[in-house]
Design a protein around this motif. Structure first.
Motif, short mmCIF file in Angstrom:
data_model
loop_
_atom_site.label_atom_id
_atom_site.label_comp_id
_atom_site.label_asym_id
_atom_site.label_seq_id
_atom_site.Cartn_x
_atom_site.Cartn_y
_atom_site.Cartn_z
N ILE A 248 0.80 -3.74 4.10
CA ILE A 248 0.27 -4.26 2.84
C ILE A 248 -1.25 -4.14 2.79
CG2 ILE A 248 -0.04 -6.38 1.51
CD1 ILE A 248 2.77 -7.20 2.33
N GLY A 252 -3.45 -1.76 0.18
CA GLY A 252 -4.56 -2.21 -0.66
C GLY A 252 -5.87 -1.55 -0.33
N ARG A 253 -6.08 -1.25 0.96
CA ARG A 253 -7.37 -0.67 1.36
C ARG A 253 -7.39 0.84 1.25
NH1 ARG A 253 -9.62 1.75 5.59
NH2 ARG A 253 -11.81 1.28 6.13
N SER A 256 -5.44 2.55 -2.22
CA SER A 256 -6.30 2.59 -3.41
C SER A 256 -7.39 3.65 -3.27
CB SER A 256 -6.93 1.22 -3.64
OG SER A 256 -7.70 0.84 -2.51
N SER A 358 0.49 6.69 -3.37
CA SER A 358 -0.93 6.79 -3.74
C SER A 358 -1.28 8.19 -4.24
CB SER A 358 -1.80 6.43 -2.54
OG SER A 358 -1.51 5.13 -2.07
N THR A 377 -4.63 0.67 -9.73
CA THR A 377 -3.90 -0.60 -9.71
C THR A 377 -2.40 -0.37 -9.55
OG1 THR A 377 -5.58 -1.58 -11.14
CG2 THR A 377 -3.48 -2.73 -10.97
N VAL A 380 -1.43 0.58 -5.90
CA VAL A 380 -1.39 -0.54 -4.96
C VAL A 380 -0.15 -1.40 -5.18
CG1 VAL A 380 -2.59 -2.64 -4.22
CG2 VAL A 380 -3.90 -0.56 -4.72
N VAL A 381 0.14 -1.70 -6.44
CA VAL A 381 1.29 -2.56 -6.75
C VAL A 381 2.60 -1.88 -6.33
CG1 VAL A 381 2.59 -3.64 -8.61
CG2 VAL A 381 0.10 -3.75 -8.61
N ILE A 384 2.95 -1.63 -2.40
CA ILE A 384 3.30 -2.91 -1.78
C ILE A 384 4.75 -3.27 -2.09
CG2 ILE A 384 2.83 -5.39 -1.83
CD1 ILE A 384 -0.12 -4.72 -2.22
#
Length: 403
Positions: A248, A252-253, A256, A358, A377, A380-381, A384
């Motif tokens: 996760i 996010g890191r 993105s 991604s 956005t 990332v969503v 995850i």
């Protein structure tokens, strides 16, 4: 008898009066008369933006007051007409025709007729959209979003399979040629996605391990089984929490960042430039990132597990009085190789998911900054969500095979 010469002041006053006469607008006027054949509406003056507001209320009253079968609109004394004036006249015509009355234009020039037709067509299209705006039924309002979401999921799945297949098949950098992948690109991505993420991953896992140990010890204390907090932390961290939270954080890191990098290149048409040069964009942009994530996510999971166990050990030592020797002895009894392997097996799959999602979102970026932000956005969503879904599927699979 000769006229006396005019003074400069008289000349100035005459010029001012002349300018006022020229600048004074020709106000729009409406004359309504009843005839044998129906009602005659004679228009006069200039029907332009700066003066039509004064006649708007009169025209709205006419829309309701006229009841004759035929209405003749005479433009013989009309001066200048712009879009605003034509809109008021066409609105009168449309309202009267909706009531079943016949409206006939008279003394209309070719230019004015073209303007009235254009404004009338636009007005009728707007009325049709408003009439159609009653809205779909309850079934359509429920099923339409579901259908759009299903199609979106299918398109994303096809794009993900294309990315994965192209990365597996096209590891070469040139289309239709066999050139090796640059190791420098892979090492650089490993540094960006893995090495630089070690501090945040270690800190997060250290805190998570301490929190789990503290809460577990607090609850188990009521049963006199505080020592079993070591079993709780070890099994939970090594099987589930370690790889899941690491994935996760990387989604996010690094996820993105991948979307932003590829998306910005797509905005600047650098991806198209690679195709023109005969290079495979997937091989150049996506493949090194996929390899880097696949290698570094398991390594980061190992770092996360060690950091979490250290945090749990310190917490239980301070909070419960369990010494490090006791903690390590109990940990060796609680876990075995299958506990470690079951968590590590998930890491490469989660890494591929993060990289593919991604990359797909990055290649979908349009030409605006808004599109870039929206897809970052979304990447990332989605990453995850899919990572958690895959973790749940692994848990079901492990339970089915008793692993």
């Amino acid at each position: 008898m000769p006229l006396p010469p005019r003074s400069d002041s008289d000349n100035a006053a005459s010029a001012l009066e002349l300018n006022r006469a020229v600048d004074e607008p020709n106000e729009p006027r409406v004359d309504v008369r009843s005839t044998e054949s129906g009602t005659s509406v004679a228009l006069a003056g200039d029907w332009q933006l700066y003066c039509v507001s004064e006649i708007d209320a009169t025209m709205r009253d006419l829309e309701q007051s006229i009841s004759s079968k035929q209405v003749i609109v005479d433009f013989a004394n009309v001066g200048k007409v712009d879009t605003s004036g034509a809109l008021i006249v066409e609105r009168l015509r449309d309202h009267l025709e909706q009531r079943g009355l016949e409206v006939v234009y008279q003394s209309v020039g070719e230019d004015l007729n073209t303007l009235l037709d254009a404004v009338g067509n636009a007005l009728r299209v707007e009325y049709e959209e408003e009439s159609d705006g009653a809205g779909p039924g309850i079934v359509d309002r429920i099923l339409a979003p579901v259908g759009r979401l299903t199609i979106s999921f299918w398109e994303d799945f096809v794009a993900a399979m294309y990315i994965l297949g192209s990365a597996v098949r096209g590891t070469q950098l040139k289309l239709d040629r066999s050139a090796g992948v640059s190791p420098a690109a892979i090492v650089s991505q490993m540094d960006h996605t893995g090495v630089r993420a070690v501090p945040i991953i270690a800190l997060m896992s250290f805190l998570i391990g301490g929190i789990i140990a503290q809460q577990g010890a607090f609850q188990l204390r009521y049963f006199g089984a505080e020592i079993f907090v070591v079993d709780l932390v070890g099994i939970l961290q090594l099987r589930e929490i370690g790889v899941l939270l690491t994935a996760i954080m990387i989604a996010g890191r690094s996820g993105s960042a991948i979307t932003a990098e590829i998306g910005s290149m797509k905005m600047r048409e650098e991806v198209d430039a690679l195709k023109v040069m005969g290079l495979n964009p997937v091989g150049v942009l996506v493949f090194p990132r996929l390899v880097a994530l696949t290698v570094m996510l398991p390594a980061l999971t190992v770092v996360a597990n060690f950091a979490a166990l250290i945090g749990a050990g310190l917490t239980t030592w301070v909070y419960s009085g369990i010494t490090p020797d006791t903690f390590m002895t109990r940990l060796r009894e609680a876990i075995d190789m299958s506990t470690i392997v079951s968590g590590m097996i998930k890491a490469p799959f989660m890494a591929l998911i993060i990289g593919i999602v991604s990359s797909v979102e990055g290649l979908k970026v349009g030409g605006s900054a808004e599109s870039l932000g929206r897809h970052v956005t979304s990447a990332v969503v989605k990453a995850i969500f899919v990572v958690i879904l895959v973790d749940g599927l692994f848990a079901i699979f492990y339970g089915a095979i008793d692993f």
